[in-house]
Structures are given as C-alpha cells and as structure tokens.
Motif scaffolding. Structure first.
Motif, PDB file in Angstrom:
ATOM      1  N   TYR A   1      -6.476  27.833  31.107  1.00  0.00           N
ATOM      2  CA  TYR A   1      -5.915  28.867  31.089  1.00  0.00           C
ATOM      3  C   TYR A   1      -4.380  29.048  30.471  1.00  0.00           C
ATOM      4  O   TYR A   1      -3.634  30.121  30.010  1.00  0.00           O
ATOM      5  N   ASN A   2      -4.029  27.679  29.639  1.00  0.00           N
ATOM      6  CA  ASN A   2      -3.011  27.951  28.721  1.00  0.00           C
ATOM      7  C   ASN A   2      -3.525  26.884  27.341  1.00  0.00           C
ATOM      8  O   ASN A   2      -4.279  26.056  27.628  1.00  0.00           O
ATOM      9  N   GLY A   3      -2.581  26.930  26.236  1.00  0.00           N
ATOM     10  CA  GLY A   3      -2.865  26.118  25.177  1.00  0.00           C
ATOM     11  C   GLY A   3      -2.736  24.677  25.679  1.00  0.00           C
ATOM     12  O   GLY A   3      -3.650  23.895  24.882  1.00  0.00           O
ATOM     13  N   GLU A   4      -1.795  24.125  26.178  1.00  0.00           N
ATOM     14  CA  GLU A   4      -1.616  22.665  26.449  1.00  0.00           C
ATOM     15  C   GLU A   4      -2.742  22.229  27.187  1.00  0.00           C
ATOM     16  O   GLU A   4      -3.015  20.960  26.962  1.00  0.00           O
ATOM     17  N   GLU A   5      -3.120  22.972  28.047  1.00  0.00           N
ATOM     18  CA  GLU A   5      -4.283  22.396  29.166  1.00  0.00           C
ATOM     19  C   GLU A   5      -5.379  22.442  28.258  1.00  0.00           C
ATOM     20  O   GLU A   5      -6.368  21.549  28.250  1.00  0.00           O
ATOM     21  N   GLY A   6      -5.614  23.495  27.552  1.00  0.00           N
ATOM     22  CA  GLY A   6      -6.770  23.472  26.624  1.00  0.00           C
ATOM     23  C   GLY A   6      -6.964  22.424  25.577  1.00  0.00           C
ATOM     24  O   GLY A   6      -8.061  21.669  25.470  1.00  0.00           O
ATOM     25  N   LEU A   7      -5.770  22.012  24.953  1.00  0.00           N
ATOM     26  CA  LEU A   7      -5.826  20.734  24.070  1.00  0.00           C
ATOM     27  C   LEU A   7      -6.090  19.536  24.731  1.00  0.00           C
ATOM     28  O   LEU A   7      -7.073  18.670  24.419  1.00  0.00           O
ATOM     29  N   GLN A   8      -5.460  19.579  25.922  1.00  0.00           N
ATOM     30  CA  GLN A   8      -5.676  18.134  26.781  1.00  0.00           C
ATOM     31  C   GLN A   8      -7.202  18.285  27.310  1.00  0.00           C
ATOM     32  O   GLN A   8      -7.799  17.058  27.266  1.00  0.00           O
ATOM     33  N   LEU A   9      -7.842  19.233  27.656  1.00  0.00           N
ATOM     34  CA  LEU A   9      -9.013  19.093  28.157  1.00  0.00           C
ATOM     35  C   LEU A   9     -10.090  18.686  26.867  1.00  0.00           C
ATOM     36  O   LEU A   9     -11.061  18.229  27.131  1.00  0.00           O
ATOM     37  N   PHE A  10      -9.763  19.437  25.747  1.00  0.00           N
ATOM     38  CA  PHE A  10     -10.515  18.942  24.484  1.00  0.00           C
ATOM     39  C   PHE A  10     -10.516  17.772  24.076  1.00  0.00           C
ATOM     40  O   PHE A  10     -11.679  17.229  23.901  1.00  0.00           O
ATOM     41  N   TYR A  11      -9.535  16.892  24.353  1.00  0.00           N
ATOM     42  CA  TYR A  11      -9.512  15.607  24.131  1.00  0.00           C
ATOM     43  C   TYR A  11     -10.331  14.598  25.233  1.00  0.00           C
ATOM     44  O   TYR A  11     -10.869  13.714  24.762  1.00  0.00           O
ATOM     45  N   GLN A  12     -10.027  15.170  26.370  1.00  0.00           N
ATOM     46  CA  GLN A  12     -10.744  14.566  27.768  1.00  0.00           C
ATOM     47  C   GLN A  12     -12.210  14.713  27.692  1.00  0.00           C
ATOM     48  O   GLN A  12     -13.121  13.866  27.732  1.00  0.00           O
ATOM     49  N   GLU A  13     -12.684  16.000  27.295  1.00  0.00           N
ATOM     50  CA  GLU A  13     -13.957  16.172  27.673  1.00  0.00           C
ATOM     51  C   GLU A  13     -14.910  16.230  26.332  1.00  0.00           C
ATOM     52  O   GLU A  13     -16.047  16.310  26.396  1.00  0.00           O
ATOM     53  N   GLN A  14     -14.302  16.345  25.255  1.00  0.00           N
ATOM     54  CA  GLN A  14     -15.163  16.298  23.980  1.00  0.00           C
ATOM     55  C   GLN A  14     -16.058  17.310  23.820  1.00  0.00           C
ATOM     56  O   GLN A  14     -17.261  17.035  23.737  1.00  0.00           O
ATOM     57  N   PRO A  15     -15.936  18.683  24.201  1.00  0.00           N
ATOM     58  CA  PRO A  15     -16.935  19.843  24.174  1.00  0.00           C
ATOM     59  C   PRO A  15     -17.498  19.919  22.642  1.00  0.00           C
ATOM     60  O   PRO A  15     -16.814  19.401  21.507  1.00  0.00           O
ATOM     61  N   ILE A  16     -18.768  20.555  22.541  1.00  0.00           N
ATOM     62  CA  ILE A  16     -19.460  20.671  21.478  1.00  0.00           C
ATOM     63  C   ILE A  16     -19.037  22.154  20.700  1.00  0.00           C
ATOM     64  O   ILE A  16     -19.321  22.302  19.308  1.00  0.00           O
ATOM     65  N   LEU A  17     -18.225  22.827  21.360  1.00  0.00           N
ATOM     66  CA  LEU A  17     -17.758  24.143  20.670  1.00  0.00           C
ATOM     67  C   LEU A  17     -16.660  24.748  21.679  1.00  0.00           C
ATOM     68  O   LEU A  17     -16.623  24.345  22.929  1.00  0.00           O
TER      69      LEU A  17
END
Length: 232
Positions: free
Chosen positions: A34-50
């Motif tokens: 729901y915010n940019g910082e959380e999104g970036l953290q989840l990107f690093y943790q979860e490694q989504p494909i998109l």
C-alpha cells in the motif's frame, strides 16, 4: 495452477484489492503493498515476475520505486496513474517502465496487458537458444542473458529496450513502422501508445551511440519508422 508471482503497489486499497482479485482468478499469486517503501521491501523479499506500480504513492513515490527496481532487475513494470498527459507517460517509460495505463481502466484491460508483458518477458528471458547471441559492428547482444556490449563494454538496457534493439539487429536493414514495432514488442495496439516506440528509440540511442544526434546504428526512415543501418 499458474505460479507466477505479481506484486501490486497501490495505495487505494479498494482498487488494489480489485486488481488482486481479478489476477487471482486468472491463477496468479498476488502480493499487495500500500505504499512505496513496503512495495520495494516486498519486491526484494518475494522476487515477483512482474510489478504493477502506481505513481502517486505515500512514503516513496512510484517513479523512485521503479528506478530502484531497475537497478536490480529487468522484470516487467506496468505503471498506473490518474495523470493522462503524454509528458507523464514519457517520464514513466523513460525511467524503465514497460507499460503505462491511466485510471480509470477496465480490470480486464489491465489483465490483458499483464499477460502480454509476461508472454514477451518469458519469450526473451526463458528460452536458452544457441543462436541467442547476435553481433553487428561494435554491438553484441546476448538474448539469454539480456546483456548488450558496445566495444566490449557492457551497456545497461531495460527489458523492453533490449527486446526492441534485438529485433532491429536480428533483422538488420528491414524497415519497421512504429505500429509494427509496438505490436512486436508490446503485443497489442492502443491509440497513442505507438509514440512509446519513439521514446524507447531515443533512450537506446543515448546508450549505444557515440553521438545520439547522429545515430550510426538505428536509422530513422522519415515518414515510415526505423531500421538498423545495414551498411556498417
């Protein structure tokens, strides 16, 4: 079940959850921030494909999130915004986004765009082909690694920049209209979006040409489109 993992970064909870529900029905695994910082953290943790990324976000805006992701990954990034001007679209694409959709939009259209991005990303990154390396002049492109070299020096291109350049190099001399390039790389036609090609050609030239105002590789065929110079 489709195990592809997609990250949605959207501060409007209702919209984010709606998009999540549509993608879940399609079989995707969806992570919601729901915010940019959380999104970036989840990107690093979860490694989504998109990544589906809103521009106007609290704590860290979408353009900054996009820049940081591009430093680490070539995964497709689809940006969402209530802003509809060409300038905003160009900024989004210029920092490394692969597509841009303005609000309000149909969830079905968003899903179709996501599927198109994933098809092309998998096509270029998931197939190991012995013919995946092409060279021309002082350019060398490795399709398997998404790597570009100019005079043996590595040049960083986004996924879409690479795909566009690879298409031109692999078909040197062939003239493509903007519409044809857009269809080949983005996979669908949408009014006004063919100007995306112009933005990407400019960015590629800035990265591979000695003088981007006098391009040696990608030539403009006035009134038609672009081709790779086949006279080197």
């Amino acid at each position: 079940m489709n195990a592809d993992k997609i990250l949605i970064v959207e501060d409007e909870a209702e919209l984010g959850e709606l998009v999540r529900d549509y993608l879940t029905v399609e079989g995707y695994q969806v992570i919601l921030a729901y915010n940019g910082e959380e999104g970036l953290q989840l990107f690093y943790q979860e490694q989504p494909i998109l990544v589906v990324l809103d521009i106007m976000l609290p704590h860290l805006n979408g353009t900054e999130v996009c820049r940081k992701i591009r430093q680490e990954s070539t995964v497709p990034i689809l940006m969402m915004s209530a802003k509809q001007s060409d300038a905003d679209k160009i900024i989004g694409l210029g920092i490394g986004a692969d597509d841009y959709i303005t609000k309000p939009f149909s969830p079905g259209e968003l899903v179709a765009r996501i599927k198109a991005q994933l098809r092309r990303y998998k096509h270029f990154s998931g197939q190991k082909q012995c013919e995946g390396i092409v060279s021309y002049g002082e350019l060398k492109l490795d399709k398997n690694r998404f790597e570009v070299y100019v005079k043996e020096k590595k040049v960083d291109l986004t996924a879409k920049e690479f795909q566009l350049l690879y298409l031109l190099v692999a078909n040197k001399g062939q003239v493509y209209t903007k519409e044809q390039l857009y269809e080949q790389i983005w996979g669908y036609n949408h009014i006004g979006d063919v100007n995306t090609v112009t933005v990407y050609i400019r960015k590629i030239r800035e990265k591979i040409e000695v003088d981007s105002s006098k391009p040696q590789y990608i030539q403009t065929v006035w009134g038609i489109g672009y081709r790779l110079n086949d006279a080197l």
